[in-house]
Each structure stands twice: as C-alpha cells, then as structure tokens.
Scaffold this active site. Structure first.
Site, PDB file in Angstrom:
ATOM      1  N   SER A   9       4.497 -11.502   2.570  1.00 11.76           N
ATOM      2  CA  SER A   9       4.283 -10.834   3.750  1.00 11.76           C
ATOM      3  C   SER A   9       3.503 -11.798   4.744  1.00 11.76           C
ATOM      4  CB  SER A   9       3.217  -9.910   3.614  1.00 11.76           C
ATOM      5  OG  SER A   9       2.406  -9.527   4.904  1.00 11.76           O
ATOM      6  N   HIS A  34       8.670  -9.755   4.612  1.00  8.27           N
ATOM      7  CA  HIS A  34       8.113  -8.361   4.695  1.00  8.27           C
ATOM      8  C   HIS A  34       7.230  -8.576   5.975  1.00  8.27           C
ATOM      9  CE1 HIS A  34       5.948  -4.549   3.619  1.00  8.27           C
ATOM     10  NE2 HIS A  34       4.860  -5.116   3.895  1.00  8.27           N
ATOM     11  N   ASP A  36       4.745  -6.643   8.782  1.00 10.15           N
ATOM     12  CA  ASP A  36       3.545  -5.555   9.244  1.00 10.15           C
ATOM     13  C   ASP A  36       3.412  -5.358  10.445  1.00 10.15           C
ATOM     14  OD1 ASP A  36       2.895  -5.051   6.348  1.00 10.15           O
ATOM     15  OD2 ASP A  36       2.348  -7.208   6.112  1.00 10.15           O
ATOM     16  N   MET A  38       1.302  -3.526  13.194  1.00  8.60           N
ATOM     17  CA  MET A  38      -0.177  -2.499  13.306  1.00  8.60           C
ATOM     18  C   MET A  38      -0.390  -2.316  14.813  1.00  8.60           C
ATOM     19  SD  MET A  38      -2.402  -4.685  10.250  1.00  8.60           S
ATOM     20  CE  MET A  38      -1.707  -5.112   8.757  1.00  8.60           C
ATOM     21  N   HIS A  67       7.523  -3.008   7.963  1.00 10.33           N
ATOM     22  CA  HIS A  67       6.498  -1.936   7.503  1.00 10.33           C
ATOM     23  C   HIS A  67       5.718  -1.439   8.520  1.00 10.33           C
ATOM     24  CE1 HIS A  67       2.471  -1.261   4.990  1.00 10.33           C
ATOM     25  NE2 HIS A  67       3.033  -0.075   5.548  1.00 10.33           N
ATOM     26  N   MET A  69       2.958   0.449  10.573  1.00 16.37           N
ATOM     27  CA  MET A  69       1.605   1.004  10.472  1.00 16.37           C
ATOM     28  C   MET A  69       1.208   1.461  11.979  1.00 16.37           C
ATOM     29  SD  MET A  69       0.057  -1.702   7.685  1.00 16.37           S
ATOM     30  CE  MET A  69       1.168  -2.666   7.997  1.00 16.37           C
ATOM     31  N   MET A 138       1.086   1.805  -1.122  1.00 17.86           N
ATOM     32  CA  MET A 138      -0.184   0.886  -0.676  1.00 17.86           C
ATOM     33  C   MET A 138      -1.222   0.776  -1.851  1.00 17.86           C
ATOM     34  SD  MET A 138       0.908  -0.204   2.251  1.00 17.86           S
ATOM     35  CE  MET A 138      -0.575  -1.230   2.609  1.00 17.86           C
ATOM     36  N   PHE A 144      -5.273  -4.704   6.899  1.00 17.56           N
ATOM     37  CA  PHE A 144      -5.403  -6.164   6.320  1.00 17.56           C
ATOM     38  C   PHE A 144      -5.036  -6.728   5.254  1.00 17.56           C
ATOM     39  CE2 PHE A 144      -8.731  -3.676   8.570  1.00 17.56           C
ATOM     40  CZ  PHE A 144      -8.984  -4.419   9.809  1.00 17.56           C
ATOM     41  N   ASP A 176       2.488  -2.735  -2.078  1.00 14.23           N
ATOM     42  CA  ASP A 176       2.039  -3.565  -1.046  1.00 14.23           C
ATOM     43  C   ASP A 176       0.383  -3.753  -1.032  1.00 14.23           C
ATOM     44  OD1 ASP A 176       1.747  -4.993   1.298  1.00 14.23           O
ATOM     45  OD2 ASP A 176       2.598  -3.236   2.619  1.00 14.23           O
ATOM     46  N   SER A 199      -1.471 -12.944   0.845  1.00 16.11           N
ATOM     47  CA  SER A 199      -2.370 -13.853   0.695  1.00 16.11           C
ATOM     48  C   SER A 199      -2.359 -14.748  -0.662  1.00 16.11           C
ATOM     49  CB  SER A 199      -3.797 -13.553   0.448  1.00 16.11           C
ATOM     50  OG  SER A 199      -3.935 -12.593   1.574  1.00 16.11           O
TER      51      SER A 199
HETATM   52  C1  DX5 Z   1      -1.428  -4.509   4.505  1.00 17.57           C
HETATM   53  C2  DX5 Z   1      -0.377  -5.027   4.722  1.00 17.57           C
HETATM   54  C3  DX5 Z   1       0.154  -5.817   3.679  1.00 17.57           C
HETATM   55  C4  DX5 Z   1      -0.673  -7.093   3.499  1.00 17.57           C
HETATM   56  C5  DX5 Z   1      -0.621  -7.520   2.198  1.00 17.57           C
HETATM   57  O1  DX5 Z   1      -1.756  -3.452   5.480  1.00 17.57           O
HETATM   58  O2  DX5 Z   1       0.674  -4.064   4.670  1.00 17.57           O
HETATM   59  O3  DX5 Z   1       1.458  -6.138   3.519  1.00 17.57           O
HETATM   60  O4  DX5 Z   1      -0.033  -8.040   4.355  1.00 17.57           O
HETATM   61  O5  DX5 Z   1      -1.575  -8.566   2.208  1.00 17.57           O
HETATM   62  P1  DX5 Z   1      -2.131  -9.023   0.776  1.00 17.57           P
HETATM   63  O6  DX5 Z   1      -0.879  -9.542  -0.144  1.00 17.57           O
HETATM   64  O7  DX5 Z   1      -2.879 -10.222   1.116  1.00 17.57           O
HETATM   65  O8  DX5 Z   1      -2.776  -8.082   0.244  1.00 17.57           O
HETATM   66 ZN    ZN Z   2       2.830  -4.306   4.335  1.00 16.19          ZN
END
Ligand code: DX5
Ligand code: ZN
Length: 219
Positions: A9, A34, A36, A38, A67, A69, A138, A144, A176, A199
């Site tokens: 990600s 991936h 994200d 938001m 993805h 959100m 999820m 985050f 995820d 992370s």
């Molecule tokens: C969270 C995201 C994830 C996030 C995962 O809202 O959808 O894709 O980046 O990050 P880690 O692997 O650090 O939990």
């Molecule tokens: Zn994601």
C-alpha cells in the site's frame, strides 16, 4: 509459483520520493500496487487524489488496485478507469445501489471490488457475491495505516470463503490492514488470496527483502 499475492500500500510510501517507492514495488516480487483514496467524509482522513494517482500510474508497471474510501463512488468510476486503475473497490457501506455500481465498474473494463468495514457481516454479500471479482476485507478501521490487526478477521475470511465456494463464485479475497509476517500465513490458510501491506513493507529497513519474505511465507 503460488497464486497468492502481495499488494504493497503506497499510503505508507515516502511521498517526497514517490517515484522511487513506486519503482521499488516495480522491482520487487510484489504483485499489485495498492492505492488508497480517502475523501475525509467516508473516513476521517484525506490521502491523495487524481493528480497523484496519475503520477503513480506513469511509473507503475504492475496492476493498479485502487481502494476507494469515499462516499458516492459512482461519480468517479469513469475517471479512475481513465487514470489507469485495473481494479476498483468501493465500500459496501458507501453504496446504496451496489449491483449497479459493480456493473458500471466492469463496463469501464476494470475488475469490480467491494470492501467491507470490520463490523460489516459477510452474509450481506449473499445475493451479490457472483458479481464481485474481489472482496477487500478490512482488518482495521479504514482511514489510517499502521493500525493493529483485528483478530476477528480470521472468522470473516473463513465465512467468506465458505460463501464463495457454496455459491460457486470466482471471487478473490483480499485482506487490508495490519498485515505482517506474523499473520500472513494464517490469513492465506483461512482462505485469503491477496494481502495488502503498508507500514510493514515501507517502514522496514529493506522493503524489497520484506516483500520477498512475505511472498515466501504465502507461497
Ligand atoms: C487503511 C488502508 C490500508 C492501509 C494499510 O485505511 O485501506 O490499505 O494503507 O496499511 P497498514 O498495512 O499499515 O495497516
Ligand atoms: Zn486499502
């Protein structure tokens, strides 16, 4: 070679060195990028939007797994297709007419995904599972990176896998949030096909080696 996939990600990337980090993923054993998106409404955080995705797409050589959100994702399906998304996942909780939304995503030539928040029961997919290419479970509350994995996810993966088999669907299961080398194998054994890792990959000393380690674990 195993069919199980790792999708780093980019939310956890160094945005000041985004091209470098996208190229790191290109040069690794990772399967997908991936991404994200938001909106600060569906989730209490704003990540990045179209101009940044455009730059990512210019450098990325692997499948773009986007993805969303965001509320009312239907407004942007065409835009994300034009930006180069290969997979577009919308949240179950953000879609009033999910069936229509999934058809619209497929019409634009993308794989159609549905993401479920940790509290959303997988049985709600009973009448739509055959229309879904990938379910993104999820395993943290979206918004985050760097949060702790929610253990109940294992039950959800098993139940979802049972539903997919019972309905004779071809749906992939993606996990995820909070994925590490500690839970990766158990998630695959429970029925997952794709693991997103933010992370754990980007905050490690050697992301290429970390991705290889995850691939070895799930192969
Ligand atoms: C969270 C995201 C994830 C996030 C995962 O809202 O959808 O894709 O980046 O990050 P880690 O692997 O650090 O939990
Ligand atoms: Zn994601």
């Amino acid at each position: 070679m195993s069919k199980n996939k790792i999708a780093p990600s980019l939310l956890a990337a160094d945005f000041g060195n985004l091209q470098r980090d996208v190229e790191m993923v290109n040069n690794s054993l990772a399967d997908w990028h991936h991404i994200d998106i938001m909106d600060g409404v569906f989730v209490p955080n704003i990540s990045y939007g179209m101009p940044v995705l455009k730059s990512i797409a210019q450098h990325a050589t692997k499948t773009l797994d986007v993805h969303l959100m965001i509320v009312d994702p239907d407004r942007y399906i065409k835009t994300f297709a034009e930006l180069g998304a290969n997979i577009l996942s919308v949240h179950y909780e953000a879609c009033t007419h999910l069936h229509r939304t999934l058809q619209a995503i497929k019409t634009e030539g993308m794989m159609a995904g549905v993401a479920l928040n940790p509290h959303t029961n997988i049985n709600l997919l009973e009448d739509i599972i055959n229309d879904i290419d990938i379910v993104c479970l999820m395993s943290v509350n979206p918004g985050f990176g760097g949060q702790s994995f929610i253990e109940n996810t294992y039950n959800k993966v098993k139940n979802l896998k049972e539903l997919i088999v019972r309905k004779n669907a071809n749906t992939l299961i993606e996990i995820d949030g909070g994925v590490t080398s500690k839970n990766a194998k158990a998630l695959i054994d429970a029925g997952a096909d794709v693991l997103v890792a933010g992370s754990f990959v980007f905050k490690s000393e050697d992301p290429i080696a970390t991705i290889k380690n995850l691939k070895d674990i799930i192969s």
